[in-house]
Design a protein around this motif. Structure first.
Motif, mmCIF file in Angstrom:
data_model
loop_
_atom_site.group_PDB
_atom_site.id
_atom_site.type_symbol
_atom_site.label_atom_id
_atom_site.label_comp_id
_atom_site.label_asym_id
_atom_site.label_seq_id
_atom_site.Cartn_x
_atom_site.Cartn_y
_atom_site.Cartn_z
ATOM 1 N N LEU A 20 -24.413 -9.000 30.031
ATOM 2 C CA LEU A 20 -23.944 -10.279 30.566
ATOM 3 C C LEU A 20 -22.641 -10.075 31.336
ATOM 4 O O LEU A 20 -22.477 -10.598 32.446
ATOM 5 C CB LEU A 20 -23.755 -11.293 29.441
ATOM 6 N N CYS A 21 -21.735 -9.299 30.781
ATOM 7 C CA CYS A 21 -20.464 -9.010 31.476
ATOM 8 C C CYS A 21 -20.709 -8.253 32.770
ATOM 9 O O CYS A 21 -20.073 -8.529 33.801
ATOM 10 C CB CYS A 21 -19.530 -8.223 30.568
ATOM 11 N N VAL A 22 -21.625 -7.299 32.756
ATOM 12 C CA VAL A 22 -21.965 -6.545 33.967
ATOM 13 C C VAL A 22 -22.523 -7.494 35.031
ATOM 14 O O VAL A 22 -22.139 -7.435 36.202
ATOM 15 C CB VAL A 22 -22.976 -5.420 33.647
ATOM 16 N N ALA A 23 -23.421 -8.377 34.626
ATOM 17 C CA ALA A 23 -24.016 -9.319 35.572
ATOM 18 C C ALA A 23 -22.968 -10.261 36.153
ATOM 19 O O ALA A 23 -22.970 -10.535 37.359
ATOM 20 C CB ALA A 23 -25.126 -10.120 34.884
ATOM 21 N N ILE A 24 -22.060 -10.740 35.311
ATOM 22 C CA ILE A 24 -20.999 -11.626 35.796
ATOM 23 C C ILE A 24 -20.115 -10.895 36.794
ATOM 24 O O ILE A 24 -19.779 -11.417 37.863
ATOM 25 C CB ILE A 24 -20.170 -12.172 34.612
ATOM 26 N N GLY A 25 -19.742 -9.657 36.468
ATOM 27 C CA GLY A 25 -18.902 -8.866 37.370
ATOM 28 C C GLY A 25 -19.593 -8.574 38.689
ATOM 29 O O GLY A 25 -18.988 -8.674 39.758
ATOM 30 N N ASN A 26 -20.870 -8.228 38.633
ATOM 31 C CA ASN A 26 -21.619 -7.924 39.848
ATOM 32 C C ASN A 26 -21.761 -9.164 40.725
ATOM 33 O O ASN A 26 -21.613 -9.098 41.945
ATOM 34 C CB ASN A 26 -22.984 -7.361 39.475
ATOM 35 N N THR A 27 -22.023 -10.305 40.111
ATOM 36 C CA THR A 27 -22.140 -11.550 40.870
ATOM 37 C C THR A 27 -20.794 -11.918 41.494
ATOM 38 O O THR A 27 -20.734 -12.347 42.653
ATOM 39 C CB THR A 27 -22.639 -12.685 39.951
ATOM 40 N N GLY A 28 -19.727 -11.747 40.739
ATOM 41 C CA GLY A 28 -18.395 -12.002 41.292
ATOM 42 C C GLY A 28 -18.094 -11.104 42.470
ATOM 43 O O GLY A 28 -17.549 -11.547 43.490
ATOM 44 N N LEU A 29 -18.466 -9.837 42.361
ATOM 45 C CA LEU A 29 -18.251 -8.895 43.460
ATOM 46 C C LEU A 29 -19.027 -9.331 44.701
ATOM 47 O O LEU A 29 -18.493 -9.312 45.810
ATOM 48 C CB LEU A 29 -18.665 -7.489 43.032
ATOM 49 N N GLN A 30 -20.261 -9.743 44.517
ATOM 50 C CA GLN A 30 -21.073 -10.178 45.651
ATOM 51 C C GLN A 30 -20.469 -11.387 46.355
ATOM 52 O O GLN A 30 -20.597 -11.537 47.559
ATOM 53 C CB GLN A 30 -22.500 -10.502 45.197
ATOM 54 N N SER A 31 -19.806 -12.242 45.609
ATOM 55 C CA SER A 31 -19.263 -13.454 46.219
ATOM 56 C C SER A 31 -17.970 -13.205 46.987
ATOM 57 O O SER A 31 -17.693 -13.898 47.960
ATOM 58 C CB SER A 31 -19.051 -14.539 45.160
ATOM 59 N N VAL A 32 -17.178 -12.215 46.583
ATOM 60 C CA VAL A 32 -15.906 -11.964 47.278
ATOM 61 C C VAL A 32 -15.975 -10.808 48.264
ATOM 62 O O VAL A 32 -15.085 -10.655 49.102
ATOM 63 C CB VAL A 32 -14.754 -11.710 46.280
ATOM 64 N N LEU A 33 -17.006 -9.999 48.187
ATOM 65 C CA LEU A 33 -17.068 -8.808 49.029
ATOM 66 C C LEU A 33 -17.109 -9.088 50.530
ATOM 67 O O LEU A 33 -16.476 -8.355 51.295
ATOM 68 C CB LEU A 33 -18.237 -7.925 48.614
ATOM 69 N N PRO A 34 -17.807 -10.116 51.010
ATOM 70 C CA PRO A 34 -17.747 -10.373 52.457
ATOM 71 C C PRO A 34 -16.317 -10.622 52.950
ATOM 72 O O PRO A 34 -15.927 -10.107 54.006
ATOM 73 C CB PRO A 34 -18.635 -11.609 52.638
ATOM 74 N N ALA A 35 -15.533 -11.354 52.188
ATOM 75 C CA ALA A 35 -14.141 -11.598 52.592
ATOM 76 C C ALA A 35 -13.323 -10.306 52.560
ATOM 77 O O ALA A 35 -12.507 -10.053 53.450
ATOM 78 C CB ALA A 35 -13.503 -12.646 51.680
ATOM 79 N N ILE A 36 -13.543 -9.485 51.546
ATOM 80 C CA ILE A 36 -12.849 -8.200 51.477
ATOM 81 C C ILE A 36 -13.254 -7.320 52.654
ATOM 82 O O ILE A 36 -12.416 -6.670 53.287
ATOM 83 C CB ILE A 36 -13.139 -7.498 50.130
ATOM 84 N N GLY A 37 -14.532 -7.304 52.953
ATOM 85 C CA GLY A 37 -15.023 -6.521 54.090
ATOM 86 C C GLY A 37 -14.383 -6.947 55.396
ATOM 87 O O GLY A 37 -13.989 -6.111 56.217
ATOM 88 N N ARG A 38 -14.275 -8.256 55.600
ATOM 89 C CA ARG A 38 -13.631 -8.760 56.820
ATOM 90 C C ARG A 38 -12.163 -8.355 56.872
ATOM 91 O O ARG A 38 -11.635 -8.036 57.936
ATOM 92 C CB ARG A 38 -13.777 -10.274 56.906
ATOM 93 N N THR A 39 -11.498 -8.357 55.720
ATOM 94 C CA THR A 39 -10.095 -7.937 55.656
ATOM 95 C C THR A 39 -9.948 -6.480 56.087
ATOM 96 O O THR A 39 -9.011 -6.122 56.796
ATOM 97 C CB THR A 39 -9.542 -8.117 54.223
ATOM 98 N N ILE A 40 -10.875 -5.655 55.663
ATOM 99 C CA ILE A 40 -10.841 -4.234 56.027
ATOM 100 C C ILE A 40 -11.245 -4.036 57.483
ATOM 101 O O ILE A 40 -10.806 -3.098 58.130
ATOM 102 C CB ILE A 40 -11.766 -3.423 55.092
ATOM 103 N N GLY A 41 -12.081 -4.931 57.989
ATOM 104 C CA GLY A 41 -12.562 -4.806 59.355
ATOM 105 C C GLY A 41 -14.033 -4.455 59.439
ATOM 106 O O GLY A 41 -14.514 -3.965 60.461
#
Length: 118
Positions: A20-41
């Motif tokens: 459950l913790c792994v799934a929560i972490g993975n889902t959280g990563l999926q939701s913020v990763l596009p913004a992080i990617g844009r920050t990196i370029g």
């Protein structure tokens, strides 16, 4: 050493909580990763490719790990899986942190992130 049904139930509950913790972490990563990617370029498409490649890899190697699980006890295999997932997330976090801080280029951060997801 013999295990009772109570021990098995405890192990199942612990495994459920970990997954459950792994799934929560993975889902959280999926939701913020596009913004992080844009920050990196990185364009959103590359972020989607990174997740798609890891999903494809997981689907391809799942039969291998299933056969290993059939040949061995479950507990050591779960520990190997959790250690692998932890290492994977650490590589991803280090790659993204280094990319955000400008220590490495966006391309290198992307490659390291894909390796980490794999």
């Amino acid at each position: 050493m013999t295990f009772t049904r109570k021990d098995a139930r405890h192990d199942q509950i612990l495994l459920f909580c970990v997954m459950l913790c792994v799934a929560i972490g993975n889902t959280g990563l999926q939701s913020v990763l596009p913004a992080i990617g844009r920050t990196i370029g990185l364009p959103d498409a590359l972020i989607a490719i990174a997740f798609s490649l890891s999903a494809l890899l997981w689907a391809v190697v799942a039969p291998f790990w299933a056969r290993r699980l059939d040949d061995r006890r479950a507990k050591p295999m779960v520990l190997i899986g959790m250690a692998g997932f932890t290492l994977s997330m650490m590589i991803c976090a280090l790659a993204l942190t280094a990319g955000i801080r400008g220590w490495i280029s966006a391309a290198v951060a992307f490659i390291l992130f894909v390796i980490g997801r794999g």
